[in-house]
Design a protein around this motif. Structure first.
Motif, short mmCIF file in Angstrom:
data_model
loop_
_atom_site.label_atom_id
_atom_site.label_comp_id
_atom_site.label_asym_id
_atom_site.label_seq_id
_atom_site.Cartn_x
_atom_site.Cartn_y
_atom_site.Cartn_z
N SER A 271 0.67 -1.20 0.10
CA SER A 271 0.04 0.12 -0.06
C SER A 271 0.83 1.51 0.04
O SER A 271 0.44 2.55 -0.29
CB SER A 271 -1.00 0.05 1.36
OG SER A 271 -0.19 0.27 2.41
N SER B 100 8.66 3.58 -8.39
CA SER B 100 9.27 2.35 -7.85
C SER B 100 10.64 2.31 -8.18
O SER B 100 11.50 3.13 -8.77
CB SER B 100 8.71 0.82 -8.73
OG SER B 100 7.42 0.89 -8.57
N GLY C 108 2.60 0.48 -4.71
CA GLY C 108 1.45 1.19 -4.49
C GLY C 108 1.26 2.21 -5.29
O GLY C 108 2.25 3.02 -5.87
N ARG C 109 0.17 2.70 -5.58
CA ARG C 109 -0.15 3.86 -6.53
C ARG C 109 -1.46 4.65 -5.97
O ARG C 109 -2.14 3.98 -5.33
CB ARG C 109 -0.58 3.39 -8.24
CG ARG C 109 0.46 2.28 -8.66
CD ARG C 109 1.74 3.23 -8.96
NE ARG C 109 2.69 2.55 -9.51
CZ ARG C 109 3.85 1.98 -9.03
NH1 ARG C 109 3.90 2.27 -7.89
NH2 ARG C 109 4.83 1.41 -9.93
N LEU C 110 -1.26 5.91 -6.16
CA LEU C 110 -2.45 6.81 -5.69
C LEU C 110 -3.88 6.39 -6.17
O LEU C 110 -3.95 6.33 -7.26
CB LEU C 110 -2.25 8.15 -5.90
CG LEU C 110 -0.84 8.82 -5.48
CD1 LEU C 110 -0.72 10.26 -5.79
CD2 LEU C 110 -0.91 8.70 -3.85
N SER C 111 -4.73 6.28 -5.15
CA SER C 111 -6.02 5.76 -5.35
C SER C 111 -7.01 7.09 -5.46
O SER C 111 -8.01 7.23 -5.57
CB SER C 111 -6.85 4.95 -4.48
OG SER C 111 -6.47 5.33 -3.39
N VAL D 244 3.24 4.20 -1.10
CA VAL D 244 3.32 4.87 -2.14
C VAL D 244 4.58 5.95 -2.28
O VAL D 244 4.45 6.83 -1.34
CB VAL D 244 2.11 5.91 -2.64
CG1 VAL D 244 2.51 6.61 -4.21
CG2 VAL D 244 0.61 4.69 -2.67
N PHE E 18 8.37 -0.78 -4.28
CA PHE E 18 7.26 0.05 -3.92
C PHE E 18 6.27 -0.27 -5.19
O PHE E 18 6.61 -0.18 -6.44
CB PHE E 18 7.44 1.56 -4.11
CG PHE E 18 8.23 2.23 -2.83
CD1 PHE E 18 7.04 2.70 -1.82
CD2 PHE E 18 9.44 2.25 -2.69
CE1 PHE E 18 7.68 2.90 -0.58
CE2 PHE E 18 9.99 2.76 -1.56
CZ PHE E 18 9.24 3.25 -0.44
N TYR F 170 -0.62 7.80 -9.70
CA TYR F 170 0.82 8.00 -9.72
C TYR F 170 1.65 7.07 -8.56
O TYR F 170 1.16 6.99 -7.48
CB TYR F 170 1.31 9.53 -9.26
CG TYR F 170 2.67 10.11 -9.39
CD1 TYR F 170 3.14 10.02 -10.41
CD2 TYR F 170 3.46 10.22 -8.08
CE1 TYR F 170 4.68 10.45 -10.39
CE2 TYR F 170 4.46 10.42 -8.03
CZ TYR F 170 5.21 10.82 -8.96
OH TYR F 170 6.56 11.03 -8.78
N GLY F 171 3.09 6.99 -8.57
CA GLY F 171 3.78 6.33 -7.76
C GLY F 171 4.93 5.70 -8.39
O GLY F 171 4.83 5.23 -9.75
N LEU G 208 6.33 8.92 -3.31
CA LEU G 208 6.08 9.83 -4.07
C LEU G 208 7.43 10.81 -4.73
O LEU G 208 7.51 11.58 -5.80
CB LEU G 208 5.32 10.91 -3.32
CG LEU G 208 4.00 10.57 -2.86
CD1 LEU G 208 3.42 11.29 -2.04
CD2 LEU G 208 3.17 10.30 -4.10
#
Length: 859
Positions: free
Chosen positions: A220, A449, A400-403, A222, A398, A446-447, A224
């Motif tokens: 989960s 890795s 996770g991406r912004l929901s 993210v 990483f 957005y996210g 940034l």
């Protein structure tokens, strides 16, 4: 989630699964400005294809219960089943949404349950009477008070008998309830205490469960920002681990964790086996490589700064109209996090910031100064899920991406993305445009890795993000004339956390104790218990025992003062809801403080309502002009305690919402008049030679502060209290020899207010013994050469009167003319502090030590 709770059709029948409930039906996430229980104005197409989509999969998975939502939906399709023309569009009363859509069109054959007294919010309904909610299709009602559910039961029977509610509606509800019970095999299951997993608490927090939770945390997160690929971290480095959330399990778990608000939980008692970020970092790199003090950390240490919101649930997390999305301005403790990051940035530390929150907030300044910035949401008990990714343990990355979109301005409150499942989607009027002034900083999806190229690129320079200069709330217009135009919510469902509820009493030396919103809070003299008023646990029941003087009050968390003069300029009233349960005694006083001993205080026993019966609730809103408090000495430019009730005698009452309301919002024509307060005129004190200790029955108190920012101090001065059998009432004052010159302290006798107008030609006399004038703690500071005395009243103090350079090491009898004290802002007819003393203000007070005795008034 549904399948995990219920299993499949056979699993639901077993005693290791429970019935699942999807909530809240429908549109609660699309209310205007995100207001809890607010107004949804979406078209039916957008309501169905945006806000209802999550229910389709939940119901397809077999969920047996749907809970109705508190919000309203403003659309002509949402008709009034009662034909009253006053329907407020509440979903609890919507036959179209609950029955016609959910049950008929979607074919849901489980049961519908209401939320906490949600039916009572429909126009014309009460908690004990709501035929519209029954007709709408709700099958089970959550009615919380005994008197209300009994009334509801009797009213439904009556309404069926007189034809308002058809018997078919009752048959539908009963059929659905029996159907769900049958599917869950409730007739054949043993009672909960005898089921297979009953009492097996070792399953909670088992390794298998923690492993799943740890995985969920990792997936989960993210990422940034990752400047120069500072992440992943190396276990061979040294780390400074700091920030308000570094070792705080409550910030990690958030609301709805054991307690409703997620507060008052401890790591040891409530979450045994849990791991905070500090604990996880120590485990990964070793305690010798972890520092928690910037002053002792090596310069090459990487600062892992863990910040985040305090826990909250429902309306207690709402951001008031006077605030913005800016994290650092929501609470003083959040501002401390920003100051910490600024300090570390100034010291040239590399900074990795972890941000725990239940929502995206404006953090441009924090991002600018961080080498890496991670949205950690509410990771719960398993912080190892964070370090797994930060250190890329077992090649964790990483993912996770912004929901939802991340704001780039302080008031980007209603912006997310264009719905991909809607052709020719048009941004509703109640939302901000994606390409407008509030375009997101980080868009939906957005996210970053470590090894995967981001599929969404942004152009922003994450070291130099523009800072939004807005200094007023998202629900306000730009201040122009220093006149407040919006309510200041102090306590209750709309309060923003700007003030903290506390109690104190003479028995605990007036040290503030935070009031719990989960359980009773008790000290000698006073007890509070959370109760329901307009929402869940949004009010308190207060019991003064009368054993000792006590008080309940709303104060800034750090006791810092704030300028609220704009509310006095706005002819505002203090408004509070009260339900008196016993007669108000004469000692019941209402006050506001401006950095004690600065205050304004009025008696309120004459203006409170008659007590209501023990088993009844009768709320009254009291409205008092702020000017009355200003007249009694309140300085609104330095407010830190917005509401305080003090009492010496037993009294019992419920206390609800408290707020400052500008005249433009409510003219308050029914406000309390000054005459109604019946503030008694104090007759002039008679006599020729008065012992002030006998007359005033004073408390001897010390006020001390750091005058650079006026923060309270606790170790600048020590005052010894008088011995009980000492007829001279001698006390001593000692200032800390290490105090810098901008530390100041005053000793005050505070007692029963007296009219000293008959003594204006007299003298204040006392004995003083000066042991030392001290010595400045720092070279170049001013040497103290004299002591000062003065008098104070609620409207202010007289001018400082210097005693002159008296010889040390001997007693001196001092006589000060009253005309020298009856100066400045002193009201000689209302003196409540007849003697105040201090080492001179414009010099160092360090090391000064003296004694006072035999304080008297003489004509």
């Amino acid at each position: 989630m549904v399948e995990g709770l219920q299993g499949d059709a056979q699993g639901l029948k077993s005693d290791t699964h429970v019935i699942s409930n999807v909530k809240h039906w429908l549109g609660d996430g699309g209310t205007k400005q995100g207001v809890d229980r607010g107004q949804n104005h979406y078209t039916e197409e957008y309501l169905r294809n945006i806000h209802a989509t999550g229910y389709f999969s939940g119901l397809d998975a077999g969920a047996q219960v749907v809970m109705t939502s508190f919000n309203s939906w403003h659309d002509d399709a949402n008709y009034d089943v009662m034909n009253t023309s006053v329907y407020n569009k509440k979903l609890h009363g919507s036959k179209y949404i609950v029955n016609d859509v959910l049950k008929d069109k979607m074919g849901f054959d489980g049961l519908v349950v209401t939320d906490w007294n949600g039916h009572s919010e429909i126009n014309g309904s009460t908690a004990g009477n709501s035929p519209q909610a029954v007709l709408a299709g709700n099958d089970i009602f959550m009615v919380t008070a005994r008197k209300d559910w009994q009334a509801f039961y009797r009213n439904v029977i009556k309404q069926v008998n007189n034809g308002i509610i058809p018997m078919s509606r009752i048959d539908d509800a009963v059929t659905r309830i029996l159907r769900v019970k049958m599917r869950a095999n409730l007739w054949n299951k043993p009672k909960p205490t005898e089921r297979r997993l009953a009492g097996k608490q070792d399953i909670l927090g088992s390794e298998a469960h923690r492993a799943i939770a740890r995985q969920a945390v990792s997936e989960s997160l993210v990422l940034l920002k990752n400047k120069d690929n500072i992440l992943p971290l190396s276990p061979d480095n040294k780390y400074l681990v700091v920030g308000s959330a570094a070792h705080d399990i409550q910030k990690q778990t958030g609301g709805w964790s054991l307690t409703w608000q997620g507060t008052e939980n401890t790591l040891e008692q409530d979450f045994p086996g849990a791991t905070t970020m500090l604990m996880a970092m120590t485990d990964v790199v070793g305690s010798s490589n972890v520092y928690t003090n910037p002053a002792t950390a090596p310069k090459d240490a990487i600062a892992v700064v863990v910040i985040g919101e305090d826990p909250y649930a429902e309306m207690f997390g709402d951001i008031s109209p006077t605030k913005t999305l800016e994290y650092a301005t929501l609470k003083p403790s959040y501002a401390d996090d920003l100051h910490l990051i600024k300090d570390l940035h100034h010291r040239s530390f590399d900074i990795v910031t972890l941000f725990f929150s239940g929502r995206p907030l404006y953090v441009n300044e924090e991002v600018n100064m961080s080498n890496a910035f991670v949205a950690g949401w509410l990771p719960g008990t398993e912080a190892f899920g964070i370090t797994d990714v930060l250190f890329s343990q077992n090649n964790r990355d990483f993912s996770g991406r912004l929901s939802f979109s991340w704001p780039g301005t302080k008031c980007a409150t209603t912006i997310n993305r264009k719905a991909p499942n809607l052709v020719d989607y048009q941004t509703p009027e109640t939302e901000q445009d994606l390409d407008g002034d509030h375009a997101p900083l980080f868009p939906y999806g957005y996210g970053l890795s470590y090894d995967v190229e981001p599929h969404i690129q942004i152009d922003a320079d994450l070291d130099n993000l523009p800072l939004d200069p807005r200094e007023y709330g998202c629900g306000m217009n730009m201040p122009g004339n220093g006149i407040a135009a919006i309510n200041l919510e102090i306590f209750g469902r709309m309060a923003s956390g700007e003030f903290t509820a506390r109690i104190s009493s003479e028995a605990n030396h007036w040290d503030g104790v935070s009031v719990s919103n989960n359980t009773p809070t008790t000290i000698k003299g006073i007890r509070t218990t959370p109760i329901d008023h307009l929402h869940q646990q949004d009010a308190i029941h207060v019991e003064f025992s009368g054993d000792v003087p006590a008080q309940v009050y709303l104060q800034t968390p750090d006791e810092a003062v704030a300028d609220r003069y704009d509310y006095l300029n706005a002819d505002a009233t203090l408004q509070f809801d009260i339900d008196l349960k016993s007669p108000a005694p004469k000692s019941m006083m209402l006050a506001m403080h401006c950095g004690w001993p600065c205050l304004g205080q009025i008696p309120i026993h004459n203006i409170l309502p008659s007590p209501s019966d023990e088993n009844e609730t009768s709320w009254t809103t009291i409205k008092i002009p702020l000017q009355y408090f200003a007249d009694e000495g309140m300085n609104f430019s330095r407010l830190n305690t917005a509401f305080l009730i003090h009492c010496d005698e037993p009294v019992d009452f419920n206390l609800g919402e408290i707020r400052f309301v500008p005249h433009s919002q409510d003219p308050a024509d029914e406000a309390v008049t000054h005459d109604a307060l019946n503030i008694e005129t104090i007759p002039p004190l008679e006599g020729d030679d008065i012992n002030l200790w006998t007359l005033m029955q004073p408390n001897l108190v010390a006020w001390q502060a750091h005058t650079a920012d006026w923060t309270p101090l606790h170790d600048h001065m020590l005052v010894s209290q008088c011995e009980a059998d000492d007829t001279t009432h001698e006390f001593s004052v000692t200032y800390n020899s290490a105090s810098p010159e901008d530390y100041k302290g005053v000793v005050l006798m505070q007692g029963i207010t007296q009219n000293l107008s008959a003594f204006t030609s007299g003298q204040l006399v006392f004995d003083v013994y000066i042991e030392s004038y001290g010595k400045p703690a720092t070279f170049g500071e001013t040497q103290c050469e004299t002591l000062v005395v003065k008098m104070e009243s609620p409207t202010g103090s007289g001018n400082d009167y210097p005693l002159g350079p008296l010889e040390t090491g001997k007693w001196h009898s001092v006589s000060v003319p009253m005309y020298e004290l009856n100066t400045g802002a002193l009201d000689i007819t209302k003196v409540n502090k007849p003697f105040a003393t201090l080492a001179e203000w414009d010099a160092s007070q360090a090391g000064v030590k003296y004694r006072i005795r035999n304080i008297r008034l003489k004509k």
